[in-house]
Design an enzyme around this catalytic site. Structure first.
Site, PDB file in Angstrom:
ATOM      1  N   SER A  86     -16.957  34.401  -5.824  1.00 37.01           N
ATOM      2  CA  SER A  86     -15.762  33.888  -5.168  1.00 37.01           C
ATOM      3  C   SER A  86     -15.765  32.366  -5.209  1.00 37.01           C
ATOM      4  CB  SER A  86     -15.728  34.351  -3.710  1.00 37.01           C
ATOM      5  OG  SER A  86     -14.671  33.734  -2.997  1.00 37.01           O
TER       6      SER A  86
ATOM      7  N   LYS B 298     -20.993  35.786   0.009  1.00 35.84           N
ATOM      8  CA  LYS B 298     -20.706  35.574  -1.404  1.00 35.84           C
ATOM      9  C   LYS B 298     -21.667  34.556  -2.015  1.00 35.84           C
ATOM     10  CE  LYS B 298     -17.913  37.506  -3.216  1.00 35.84           C
ATOM     11  NZ  LYS B 298     -17.852  38.890  -3.767  1.00 35.84           N
TER      12      LYS B 298
END
Length: 346
Positions: free
Chosen positions: A127, A162
């Protein structure tokens, strides 16, 4: 090459289902993981909504990111793996490990299984959250060389999950990856056409705007990208030799504020966007609202910040050409309308 077998993890998700569609259309055979085989009918319904009825070209394996069971079966005979599955909740969990552990351990579980099955390459969906958080200055141009500052006190559980999962994946490849190759995609906020009711938290932003569930527009800015372009970048990264060992930012154009997104909806959708608010909310009011709505709290540190980011690497190295921000936004809203997924707009 037509006929190669690709594993897509998390096929019941927004991005996962679009990955399956694109791969099937490109002539690949696809296997996908779901936590329960009861979800097969749901996945096939989403694919049908996207214009595909793959039959035996698509197979299913039950596998969970928190359990070793099923993963050796899932990767057996696969040429490539697109590891798309990762938790993204609408609000902060009470314990950040509820997100961090499945994201990190799930990535390592998939990588180990892929290595042991002689898979050529894994493309991991990370991400933009792993790149740009935890910095005071907004003047910096963020690229794939940047990493979120994990020492910041203001990181949400999702951002940590992430970042830590991607760090762990690169460390695994360096220490014990063997011949397995890794490429990582770092998308901004993903819009584009929805295939069914099982969509991502990013689409919930669109849904809440269209439903008039927001009293106004928080002063938040983020990059936008169409799900179809994120998938295209995954497949380019999967097959291009130059992509091995690289990260790629997936964002279409300059960032947009929520107010700018709202104005696009007003301009393009007419009466269907009548409930969309366009008034910008002062930061103090959003902070106050976060005390009663946990889904808002994770965005508080980003209020008023604007980010400079570039997609030059994906364009130049992989020939990637994404759709415009406006096209991604309108496609998401129109699909929510078409599928009857808005509470107040029919």
């Amino acid at each position: 090459m037509s006929g190669e077998l690709v594993l897509v993890t998390g096929g019941s998700g927004f991005l996962g289902a679009h990955c399956i569609l694109h791969l099937l259309d490109s002539g690949y055979r696809v296997r996908t993981t779901v936590r329960s085989l009861k979800r097969e009918a749901d996945v096939r319904a989403m694919l049908k909504a996207g214009g595909a009825e793959p039959g035996e070209a698509l197979s299913f394996v039950a596998a969970d990111l928190m359990d070793d069971a099923g993963w050796s079966e899932a990767v057996a005979g696969c040429d490539f793996v697109l590891h798309v599955a990762s938790p993204f909740p609408p609000s902060q969990p009470k314990n950040e490990d509820e997100l961090i552990i499945p994201a990190r351990e799930g990535a390592l579980r998939v990588l180990r299984a892929a290595r042991d099955a002689d898979v050529k390459r894994v493309v991991l969906t990370s991400s933009f959250a792993a790149i740009h958080y935890g910095f005071a200055s907004t003047n910096h141009l963020f690229t794939e060389e940047d990493w979120t500052n994990l020492n910041s006190r203001h990181l949400s559980a999702y951002v940590k999950s992430k970042t830590l999962a991607e760090r762990a994946a690169w460390d695994f490849i360096a220490r014990e990856g063997g011949t397995l190759e890794l490429t990582v995609i770092n998308p901004a906020v993903i819009f584009g056409p929805v295939l069914g009711a099982d969509y991502s938290s990013s689409i919930q932003i669109m849904q809440r705007l269209m439903d008039g569930a927001l009293p106004g527009c928080p002063r938040l800015t983020f990059g936008v990208v169409d799900v179809r372009d994120v998938v295209d970048l995954h497949v380019r990264a999967m097959t291009n030799p130059a992509a091995n060992g690289q990260r790629f930012l997936a964002t279409a154009e300059d960032g947009m504020t929520i107010q700018q997104i709202a104005l696009v909806l007003k301009k393009r959708l007419g009466d269907a966007a009548r409930r969309v608010p366009t008034r910008e909310l002062p930061n103090w009011l959003v902070r106050l609202a976060s005390l009663v709505d946990p889904s808002i709290a994770q965005f508080i540190p980003e209020l008023g910040k604007a980010w400079n980011v570039t997609n030059a690497k994906a364009r130049e190295l992989l020939g990637w050409t994404p759709r415009s921000n406006e096209e991604a936004i309108v496609a998401a809203a129109e699909s929510l309308l078409r599928l009857g997924l808005l509470r107040h707009v029919k």
